[in-house]
Design a protein around this motif. Structure first.
Motif, PDB file in Angstrom:
ATOM      1  N   ASN A   7       0.822  -1.214   0.000  1.00  8.32           N
ATOM      2  CA  ASN A   7       0.000   0.000   0.000  1.00  8.32           C
ATOM      3  C   ASN A   7       0.852   1.258   0.000  1.00  8.32           C
ATOM      4  O   ASN A   7       0.342   2.353   0.167  1.00  8.32           O
ATOM      5  CB  ASN A   7      -0.957   0.001   1.196  1.00  8.32           C
ATOM      6  N   PHE A   8       2.164   1.069  -0.144  1.00  6.66           N
ATOM      7  CA  PHE A   8       3.115   2.175  -0.280  1.00  6.66           C
ATOM      8  C   PHE A   8       3.095   3.128   0.913  1.00  6.66           C
ATOM      9  O   PHE A   8       3.307   4.324   0.760  1.00  6.66           O
ATOM     10  CB  PHE A   8       2.860   2.950  -1.577  1.00  6.66           C
ATOM     11  N   SER A   9       2.787   2.587   2.092  1.00 11.30           N
ATOM     12  CA  SER A   9       2.870   3.422   3.291  1.00 11.30           C
ATOM     13  C   SER A   9       4.318   3.652   3.695  1.00 11.30           C
ATOM     14  O   SER A   9       4.634   4.618   4.369  1.00 11.30           O
ATOM     15  CB  SER A   9       2.104   2.768   4.451  1.00 11.30           C
ATOM     16  N   MET A  10       5.200   2.743   3.260  1.00  8.02           N
ATOM     17  CA  MET A  10       6.641   2.908   3.489  1.00  8.02           C
ATOM     18  C   MET A  10       7.340   3.066   2.147  1.00  8.02           C
ATOM     19  O   MET A  10       7.015   2.381   1.177  1.00  8.02           O
ATOM     20  CB  MET A  10       7.208   1.695   4.226  1.00  8.02           C
ATOM     21  N   LEU A  11       8.276   3.988   2.106  1.00 10.44           N
ATOM     22  CA  LEU A  11       9.025   4.263   0.880  1.00 10.44           C
ATOM     23  C   LEU A  11      10.490   3.931   1.095  1.00 10.44           C
ATOM     24  O   LEU A  11      10.992   3.917   2.226  1.00 10.44           O
ATOM     25  CB  LEU A  11       8.878   5.737   0.490  1.00 10.44           C
ATOM     26  N   ILE A  12      11.187   3.692  -0.013  1.00  9.02           N
ATOM     27  CA  ILE A  12      12.616   3.401   0.032  1.00  9.02           C
ATOM     28  C   ILE A  12      13.376   4.602  -0.514  1.00  9.02           C
ATOM     29  O   ILE A  12      13.132   5.036  -1.644  1.00  9.02           O
ATOM     30  CB  ILE A  12      12.975   2.156  -0.805  1.00  9.02           C
ATOM     31  N   LEU A  13      14.278   5.134   0.293  1.00 10.02           N
ATOM     32  CA  LEU A  13      15.176   6.182  -0.187  1.00 10.02           C
ATOM     33  C   LEU A  13      16.408   5.523  -0.794  1.00 10.02           C
ATOM     34  O   LEU A  13      17.050   4.687  -0.150  1.00 10.02           O
ATOM     35  CB  LEU A  13      15.597   7.095   0.976  1.00 10.02           C
ATOM     36  N   GLU A  14      16.717   5.893  -2.017  1.00 16.06           N
ATOM     37  CA  GLU A  14      17.860   5.274  -2.678  1.00 16.06           C
ATOM     38  C   GLU A  14      19.169   5.650  -1.990  1.00 16.06           C
ATOM     39  O   GLU A  14      20.051   4.820  -1.787  1.00 16.06           O
ATOM     40  CB  GLU A  14      17.903   5.706  -4.145  1.00 16.06           C
ATOM     41  N   GLY A  15      19.314   6.908  -1.605  1.00 17.86           N
ATOM     42  CA  GLY A  15      20.516   7.345  -0.901  1.00 17.86           C
ATOM     43  C   GLY A  15      21.765   7.292  -1.756  1.00 17.86           C
ATOM     44  O   GLY A  15      21.714   7.093  -2.975  1.00 17.86           O
ATOM     45  N   PHE A  16      22.913   7.457  -1.106  1.00 20.04           N
ATOM     46  CA  PHE A  16      24.195   7.357  -1.792  1.00 20.04           C
ATOM     47  C   PHE A  16      24.579   5.889  -1.919  1.00 20.04           C
ATOM     48  O   PHE A  16      24.519   5.137  -0.944  1.00 20.04           O
ATOM     49  CB  PHE A  16      25.288   8.097  -1.018  1.00 20.04           C
ATOM     50  N   VAL A  17      24.968   5.492  -3.122  1.00 15.20           N
ATOM     51  CA  VAL A  17      25.443   4.125  -3.342  1.00 15.20           C
ATOM     52  C   VAL A  17      26.968   4.158  -3.318  1.00 15.20           C
ATOM     53  O   VAL A  17      27.633   4.439  -4.325  1.00 15.20           O
ATOM     54  CB  VAL A  17      24.929   3.575  -4.689  1.00 15.20           C
ATOM     55  N   VAL A  18      27.533   3.910  -2.128  1.00 19.39           N
ATOM     56  CA  VAL A  18      28.976   4.014  -1.940  1.00 19.39           C
ATOM     57  C   VAL A  18      29.467   2.845  -1.101  1.00 19.39           C
ATOM     58  O   VAL A  18      28.687   2.140  -0.458  1.00 19.39           O
ATOM     59  CB  VAL A  18      29.359   5.343  -1.242  1.00 19.39           C
ATOM     60  N   GLN A  19      30.793   2.664  -1.088  1.00 19.27           N
ATOM     61  CA  GLN A  19      31.394   1.639  -0.241  1.00 19.27           C
ATOM     62  C   GLN A  19      31.314   2.063   1.225  1.00 19.27           C
ATOM     63  O   GLN A  19      31.125   3.244   1.539  1.00 19.27           O
ATOM     64  CB  GLN A  19      32.856   1.426  -0.642  1.00 19.27           C
ATOM     65  N   THR A  20      31.489   1.093   2.110  1.00 17.93           N
ATOM     66  CA  THR A  20      31.349   1.350   3.546  1.00 17.93           C
ATOM     67  C   THR A  20      32.297   2.437   4.023  1.00 17.93           C
ATOM     68  O   THR A  20      31.916   3.322   4.800  1.00 17.93           O
ATOM     69  CB  THR A  20      31.613   0.056   4.341  1.00 17.93           C
ATOM     70  N   GLU A  21      33.563   2.396   3.547  1.00 14.84           N
ATOM     71  CA  GLU A  21      34.558   3.376   3.991  1.00 14.84           C
ATOM     72  C   GLU A  21      34.145   4.786   3.575  1.00 14.84           C
ATOM     73  O   GLU A  21      34.245   5.734   4.363  1.00 14.84           O
ATOM     74  CB  GLU A  21      35.940   3.044   3.405  1.00 14.84           C
ATOM     75  N   VAL A  22      33.669   4.923   2.352  1.00 17.35           N
ATOM     76  CA  VAL A  22      33.218   6.231   1.861  1.00 17.35           C
ATOM     77  C   VAL A  22      31.984   6.679   2.636  1.00 17.35           C
ATOM     78  O   VAL A  22      31.814   7.857   2.958  1.00 17.35           O
ATOM     79  CB  VAL A  22      32.919   6.178   0.349  1.00 17.35           C
ATOM     80  N   GLY A  23      31.127   5.713   2.972  1.00 18.71           N
ATOM     81  CA  GLY A  23      29.928   6.028   3.738  1.00 18.71           C
ATOM     82  C   GLY A  23      30.254   6.622   5.095  1.00 18.71           C
ATOM     83  O   GLY A  23      29.606   7.569   5.547  1.00 18.71           O
ATOM     84  N   PHE A  24      31.301   6.079   5.752  1.00 17.93           N
ATOM     85  CA  PHE A  24      31.709   6.623   7.046  1.00 17.93           C
ATOM     86  C   PHE A  24      32.261   8.046   6.908  1.00 17.93           C
ATOM     87  O   PHE A  24      32.012   8.903   7.753  1.00 17.93           O
ATOM     88  CB  PHE A  24      32.764   5.716   7.694  1.00 17.93           C
ATOM     89  N   VAL A  25      33.001   8.292   5.835  1.00 20.03           N
ATOM     90  CA  VAL A  25      33.532   9.639   5.586  1.00 20.03           C
ATOM     91  C   VAL A  25      32.374  10.625   5.388  1.00 20.03           C
ATOM     92  O   VAL A  25      32.364  11.731   5.951  1.00 20.03           O
ATOM     93  CB  VAL A  25      34.466   9.651   4.355  1.00 20.03           C
TER      94      VAL A  25
END
Length: 314
Positions: A7-25
Motif C-alpha cells: 500500500n506504499f505506506s513505506m518508501l525506500i530512499l535510494e541514498g548514496f550508493v557508496v562503499q562502507t569506507e566512503v559512507g563513514f567519511v
C-alpha cells in the motif's frame, strides 16, 4: 514488509550508493556540517535575541533567516546522517511528505526574507532620515509575516495538490524527499502539479530578483550621486553582506542544474549537488554575517572575553 510496500505506506530512499569506507567519511562530514549549522545559527539567533542593542529591523530579519536555515537543514541532514548507518533506508510516506514540505517552505521563505532585508537596506541608504518612521515595529512585523505567510500559503497549495495523486511506486531516487520525487511516485497525470510547481518557483525567484535588482540599482545611484555620511557607509557595508548571502543562496541550486547537463556525472555526484544546495547557505550565512557585521563581531568578542576573565578568577 510486503504489506507495507503493497500500500506504499513505506518508501525506500535510494541514498548514496557508496562503499562502507566512503559512507563513514560522508557520515562524519554531514554530521560535522550539521553541528556547525546548528551552533552557528543558534549562536547568531541568541546573540540578537538577548542583546537589546541588536533589536534593529535588520537583525530581527536576520533572526528570521537563522530560523529558516535551521528548518531547511534540519529537514534533511539529521535523517541523512541516520541513513548512512542503515543498508535499507525506509521512510514513511507521511515523514517523506513533511520533509519535502519543510524543504520547499525553507526555500520559499528564504527568498522572501532576503527580499524584505533588501527593502530594509534600501530605506536605510536611500532615505535614512525617514528610516525610523518607515521601518517601525509594525512595518517589521508586516514584512516578516508576509514572508512566512505567503511562503506557507504557496507551498501548502503545492502539497495539497500532491495529496490528491494516487501512489503506484515506492522508491525515492534521491537522498531526501522533494516535491518532484513525490510526483514520480504517481502513475497519474501530474500536469497540474508540474505547472503550479513551475509557477511557484518562477514567481518566488522573479519577485526576489526584481525587488533586489531594483533596490540595489537605487542604492547604487544613491552611492554614486549623493554625499554620504558614516551611517551610510555602515549601511552599505551591511548591504554588501546581504547581497553576498543572496548570491550564495541563488547560485547554490545552479550546481544541480549544471550537473544534469553532463551525462557523465554519476548519480552520486548529482545527489551530492542537491544536498549542497540545502547545506551550503545555512553553513556560510553565520560566517558571512558574523565576520562582516561589526556589532555581531563585537558582541561575540565581549562574550568570550567575559568567559576568559571568569575562568581566570576561578
Amino acid at each position: 514488509m510486503n504489506n507495507a510496500y503493497s500500500n506504499f505506506s513505506m518508501l525506500i530512499l535510494e541514498g548514496f550508493v557508496v562503499q562502507t569506507e566512503v559512507g563513514f567519511v560522508l557520515f562524519f562530514s554531514v554530521l560535522a556540517a550539521y553541528v556547525f549549522i546548528v551552533i552557528g545559527n543558534v549562536t547568531l539567533f541568541l546573540m540578537v535575541t538577548f542583546n537589546r542593542r541588536l533589536h534593529a529591523p535588520m537583525y530581527v530579519m536576520l533572526c528570521n533567516m537563522t530560523v529558516c536555515d535551521l528548518m531547511g537543514s534540519s529537514a534533511v541532514l539529521p535523517r541523512m546522517i541516520s541513513d548512512f548507518l542503515n543498508d535499507i533506508k525506509l521512510i514513511s510516506y507521511e515523514a517523506c511528505f513533511i520533509q519535502a514540505f519543510c524543504i520547499h517552505f525553507y526555500s520559499a521563505a528564504a527568498h522572501l526574507i532576503l527580499t524584505a532585508m533588501a527593502f530594509d537596506r534600501y530605506v536605510a541608504i536611500c532615505d535614512p532620515l525617514r528610516y525610523s518612521t518607515i521601518m517601525t515595529n509594525k512595518t517589521l512585523v508586516k514584512l516578516c509575516s508576509m514572508a512566512w505567510g505567503v511562503s506557507f500559503t504557496l507551498i501548502f497549495i503545492l502539497f495539497a495538490l500532491v495529496l490528491k495523486l494516487p501512489r503506484c511506486r515506492s522508491q525515492i531516487r534521491h537522498v531526501y524527499c522533494s516535491n518532484g520525487n513525490l510526483f514520480l511516485l504517481s502513475c497519474a497525470d501530474t500536469t497540474v502539479n508540474t505547472v503550479f510547481a513551475v509557477f511557484v518557483s518562477n514567481f518566488l525567484t522573479a519577485v526576489s530578483l526584481c525587488a533586489i535588482f531594483w533596490t540595489y540599482a537605487k542604492i547604487l545611484i544613491t552611492c554614486l550621486f549623493k554625499t554620504f555620511s558614516n551611517s551610510k557607509s555602515k549601511a552599505i557595508h551591511t548591504c554588501s553582506t546581504h547581497l553576498a548571502v543572496y548570491v550564495l543562496f541563488e547560485s547554490s541550486p545552479l550546481f544541480s542544474i549544471i550537473a544534469l547537463q553532463f551525462p557523465n556525472i554519476t548519480p552520486n555526484a548529482i545527489k551530492a549537488m542537491g544536498v549542497l544546495t540545502i547545506a551550503i547557505p545555512p553553513c556560510l550565512n553565520p560566517i558571512i554575517y558574523g565576520i562582516s557585521t561589526k556589532e555581531i563581531r563585537d558582541n561575540v568578542a565581549r562574550y568570550f572575553k567575559k568567559k576568559a576573565v571568569r575562568s581566570r578568577w576561578k
